[in-house]
Write an enzyme that holds these catalytic residues in place. Structure first.
Site, PDB file in Angstrom:
ATOM      1  N   HIS A 106       0.805  -1.219   0.000  1.00  0.00           N
ATOM      2  CA  HIS A 106       0.000   0.000   0.000  1.00  0.00           C
ATOM      3  C   HIS A 106       0.844   1.278   0.000  1.00  0.00           C
ATOM      4  CE1 HIS A 106       0.374  -0.418   4.519  1.00  0.00           C
ATOM      5  NE2 HIS A 106       0.540   0.886   4.405  1.00  0.00           N
ATOM      6  N   ASP A 136       0.132  -7.697   1.080  1.00  0.00           N
ATOM      7  CA  ASP A 136       0.453  -6.298   1.358  1.00  0.00           C
ATOM      8  C   ASP A 136       1.964  -6.100   1.445  1.00  0.00           C
ATOM      9  OD1 ASP A 136      -0.076  -3.595   1.718  1.00  0.00           O
ATOM     10  OD2 ASP A 136      -0.096  -3.746   3.893  1.00  0.00           O
ATOM     11  N   SER A 211       4.760   2.175   8.101  1.00  0.00           N
ATOM     12  CA  SER A 211       4.404   1.057   7.213  1.00  0.00           C
ATOM     13  C   SER A 211       5.577   0.670   6.327  1.00  0.00           C
ATOM     14  CB  SER A 211       3.211   1.436   6.345  1.00  0.00           C
ATOM     15  OG  SER A 211       2.045   1.562   7.106  1.00  0.00           O
TER      16      SER A 211
END
Length: 464
Positions: A106, A136, A211
């Site tokens: 993402h 992901d 992230s």
């Protein structure tokens, strides 16, 4: 005769004599014996953790009337609005000296330009090697050749609840930051950010920008990739989730051999074991995963599995639910086998299931539909077990499925979604993408469509 007090006193002296360290405190002889510091671990890992900057060009939505010069002149000669750039910020970890970096999908999704900044403030352009929405995870590579610092990928299987871990990343874009916490839980499911629901939960502060960074143990080994947080405010409240190193290793190995993740296919659907089901099966507690459906000729069927079989373990690991089994089986290397313990009736037995990729029994014949039909802007493919596995669709489905919908296209405005089955157009059964492409070129006064979504048939009508 000794009293009870005398006996207790003599016993206490004996204990102290046996444990002199408790009776005689040790005076620290160095600063290292006084101060507990994670600095050595940070010095080892931090150079391999990078900031990832991803950007993409977004074309402005334009009214078709602006294609007419007279119309533009009426509005002062203004033309098509310029495209705008959207950017995202995340982190990544170098896992190969050639500059191979693992990050979150993402973070770089739809990016047209990716840059990375190292801890020493050097900046480089990077190319996307592989991206996998289902895990992901993504792998990118620094374009400039060099010998880059790396972090060793550890073994997330050895983690235990209570272990100390460090999270390193770039939260909120403030620069590289280190936070410390413990492993709060393992095998967390229902997080909702990836298809493989098997996350490490930690209370180490993870915020937007972390992230794709590094979750490391006290030996400086990468044991997870921070991917999501649970938060009502957008900031950390001590509930963060990281993708285990087991999945990271699997994706990185795939990136070294190609740009697509190929994973084992079970050829079966699994059902959760509820308390009622456990009682019916005579289990002491809900555990395992039930075989609810089988595809003829699939790996599960060839291994001898039957509907109603209960999967208890895989490669020595207990199976708590379908997500747990999917994680273990889905990260097996292709060409190998998985040893599974099953319960059939009251007897248990062990079988081996081949780790094979889903077959493409029907050529996908991918087509982008253009023109003025309601399908314009869709990318459609013929369904096969391989396509069903990629799109997470029922394994027994067949026909033509929408693989993608271009933003702003007629299909997007109509409401088509990825995963829709096109069943019928104006009375014509759609069995192949070639049939859909041919029918979409017609010019009827009224479009009558039958679409299957989430197992339900939807009938639509549009003017031509």
């Amino acid at each position: 005769m000794k009293t009870k007090v005398q006996i207790l006193f003599v016993t206490a002296l004996a204990v102290l004599a046996a444990v002199p360290a408790l009776a005689q405190p040790v005076v620290p002889e160095s600063r290292a014996q006084v101060a507990l510091s994670f600095a050595p671990v940070v010095r080892q890992v931090a150079p391999a953790v990078v900031n990832v900057y991803a950007s993409r060009k977004v074309e402005a939505q334009v009214n078709p009337l602006f294609a007419d010069p007279l119309f533009r002149q009426f509005f002062g000669g203004r033309g098509v609005p310029p495209a705008r750039m959207e950017s995202s910020l995340g982190s990544g970890t170098i896992i190969d000296r050639t500059g191979l970096i693992v990050t979150n999908h993402h973070v770089i999704k739809d990016a047209t330009d990716v840059k990375v900044a190292l801890a020493d403030r050097r900046e480089f352009e990077a190319d996307v090697v592989l991206k996998d929405e289902r895990t992901d995870l993504a792998v990118i590579k620094i374009r400039e050749k060099g010998d880059y610092p790396v972090a060793e990928i550890g073994d997330s299987e050895t983690l235990q609840v209570g272990d100390l871990v460090l999270a390193i990343g770039n939260p909120f874009g403030v620069g590289q930051t280190v936070t410390q916490g413990i492993v709060s839980a393992l095998a967390r499911t229902q997080v909702g950010v990836a298809d493989y629901q098997f996350f490490i939960q930690t209370d180490a502060a993870i915020n937007p920008g972390n992230s794709g960074g590094a979750l490391v143990d006290l030996q400086g080994r990468l044991v997870g990739v921070p991917s999501a947080i649970y938060s009502r405010s957008g900031g950390s409240i001590g509930i963060g989730f990281a993708i285990p190193a087991t999945i990271v290793k699997f994706v990185v190995e795939q990136a070294k051999t190609g740009n697509v993740v190929r994973r084992p296919w079970l050829g079966a659907t699994l059902q959760n074991v509820t308390a009622d089901v456990a009682e019916t099966l005579g289990l002491d507690r809900p555990r395992g995963a039930l075989i609810a459906g089988l595809i003829p000729g699939g790996p599960a069927a060839k291994a001898g599995l039957k509907i109603g079989d209960l999967l208890l373990t895989i490669d020595g690991h207990d199976v708590d639910d379908p997500d747990g089994f999917g994680f273990r089986f889905g990260t097996r290397p292709l060409g190998g086998t998985a040893k599974v313990t099953i319960r059939r009736g009251k007897a248990t037995q062990q079988i081996e299931i081949a780790a094979l990729a889903a077959p493409e029994t029907v050529p996908r014949d991918e087509r982008v539909i253009e023109g003025a039909s309601p399908f314009a802007g869709t990318t459609v493919v013929n369904l096969s077990p391989a396509v069903a596995e990629e799109l997470r669709l029922p394994f027994d489905a067949e026909g033509v499925v929408v693989r993608d919908v271009a933003p702003g296209s007629p299909a997007a405005r109509v409401g088509f979604q990825k995963g829709d089955f096109v069943v019928e157009i104006n009375g014509t059964r759609i069995d192949r993408t070639a049939t859909l492409a041919r029918v979409a070129q017609s010019d009827p006064g009224l479009w009558r469509l039958v679409v299957k979504r989430d197992g339900q048939l939807v009938r639509l009508a549009f003017r031509g």
